[in-house]
Design a protein around this motif. Structure first.
Motif, PDB file in Angstrom:
ATOM      1  N   LEU A 109       1.735   1.861  -3.438  1.00  0.00           N
ATOM      2  CA  LEU A 109       0.811   2.228  -4.224  1.00  0.00           C
ATOM      3  C   LEU A 109       0.377   3.686  -4.120  1.00  0.00           C
ATOM      4  O   LEU A 109       0.069   4.690  -5.016  1.00  0.00           O
ATOM      5  N   GLU A 116       0.996  -1.368  -0.069  1.00  0.00           N
ATOM      6  CA  GLU A 116      -0.006   0.076   0.018  1.00  0.00           C
ATOM      7  C   GLU A 116       0.999   1.241   0.044  1.00  0.00           C
ATOM      8  O   GLU A 116       0.636   2.367  -0.652  1.00  0.00           O
ATOM      9  N   TYR A 137      -7.147   2.766  -6.109  1.00  0.00           N
ATOM     10  CA  TYR A 137      -6.963   1.581  -5.168  1.00  0.00           C
ATOM     11  C   TYR A 137      -7.649   1.755  -3.954  1.00  0.00           C
ATOM     12  O   TYR A 137      -8.412   1.153  -3.289  1.00  0.00           O
ATOM     13  N   LYS A 155     -10.867  -0.586  -2.405  1.00  0.00           N
ATOM     14  CA  LYS A 155     -10.804  -0.959  -1.087  1.00  0.00           C
ATOM     15  C   LYS A 155     -11.875  -0.784  -0.124  1.00  0.00           C
ATOM     16  O   LYS A 155     -12.415  -1.436   0.477  1.00  0.00           O
TER      17      LYS A 155
END
Length: 234
Positions: free
Chosen positions: A89, A86, A99, A103
């Motif tokens: 990203l 994460e 993302y 999520k």
């Protein structure tokens, strides 16, 4: 011709749901087979040894892999790897927004602690005097409520017909929502069918049969005079 038409429509009602269900199931299974099977080593792929392909093998492999990922993410080592992933990203300008949005959507949809979409309500939309079904999500908080002059707000999802997966997110004052006893499943059926399929508790309702008027004494006397028995007249 009228009887043949009735038979045809009855056949459509019976065959169409079965055929569409089988087609959607086959498409779903084939989709996973197309995605997953190319990554399975040949020695583990049953298609290598059998003369015909095995449908659903890709779906089974996907379920096993997803379960293993969930088990890995439940321990400290897995959480550490996910945190690094994460962090990587978050350094990508466009990908990080996609993302985070995905999520949050999956966490909200799959969380067992959420009470979203467990109630159905009715609001006046798009104007007063017209009513629309909505799925009640949760109470609104934060800036949306602070800048509203209507006090307590509730976020609702207004689905469209015949596709209830598309619609509008509305923030409605709680006093303007009439909560129904109808289940979410019954409301979805009502929306998909454009009002043709009523909820189960009303589906069996039918107009009451017309009452046959009782014979008057004059009619009974005439039937008796015509030779009919008095018991038949009664």
């Amino acid at each position: 011709m009228g009887r043949l038409r009735t038979y045809f429509l009855t056949g459509v009602v019976v065959a169409a749901p079965i055929g569409i269900t089988i087609w959607l199931t086959w498409w779903f299974v084939s989709l996973f087979d197309t995605w997953i099977k190319p990554f399975v080593p040949a020695k583990y792929n049953p298609d290598t040894y059998l003369p015909v392909p095995i449908p659903g093998f890709g779906l089974v492999v996907a379920l096993i892999v997803i379960t293993l990922i969930g088990a890995l993410a439940a321990n400290l080592f897995g959480r550490t790897i996910i945190s690094y992933w994460e962090h990587f990203l978050n350094r990508m300008p466009v990908v990080r927004n996609v993302y985070k949005a995905l999520k949050q959507i999956f966490q909200t949809a799959l969380s067992q602690s959420q009470s979203s979409f467990r109630q159905v309500g009715v609001i006046q939309y798009p104007r007063k005097g017209l009513y629309a079904l909505v799925f009640i999500s949760r109470d609104a908080h934060g800036e949306i409520v602070d800048r509203s002059a209507d006090g307590e707000l509730v976020s609702v999802f207004l689905p469209t017909t015949p596709n209830p997966t598309s619609g509008f997110l509305l923030f409605v004052p709680k006093r303007d929502i009439a909560v129904l006893d109808m289940s979410v499943e019954d409301a979805a059926k009502l929306i998909i069918s454009a009002g043709l399929v009523l909820p189960d508790e009303h589906a069996g309702d039918a107009p009451a049969p017309e009452q046959v008027p009782a014979l008057t004494e004059e009619q009974v006397r005439r039937l008796t005079e015509d030779g009919s028995s008095k018991d038949a007249a009664e």
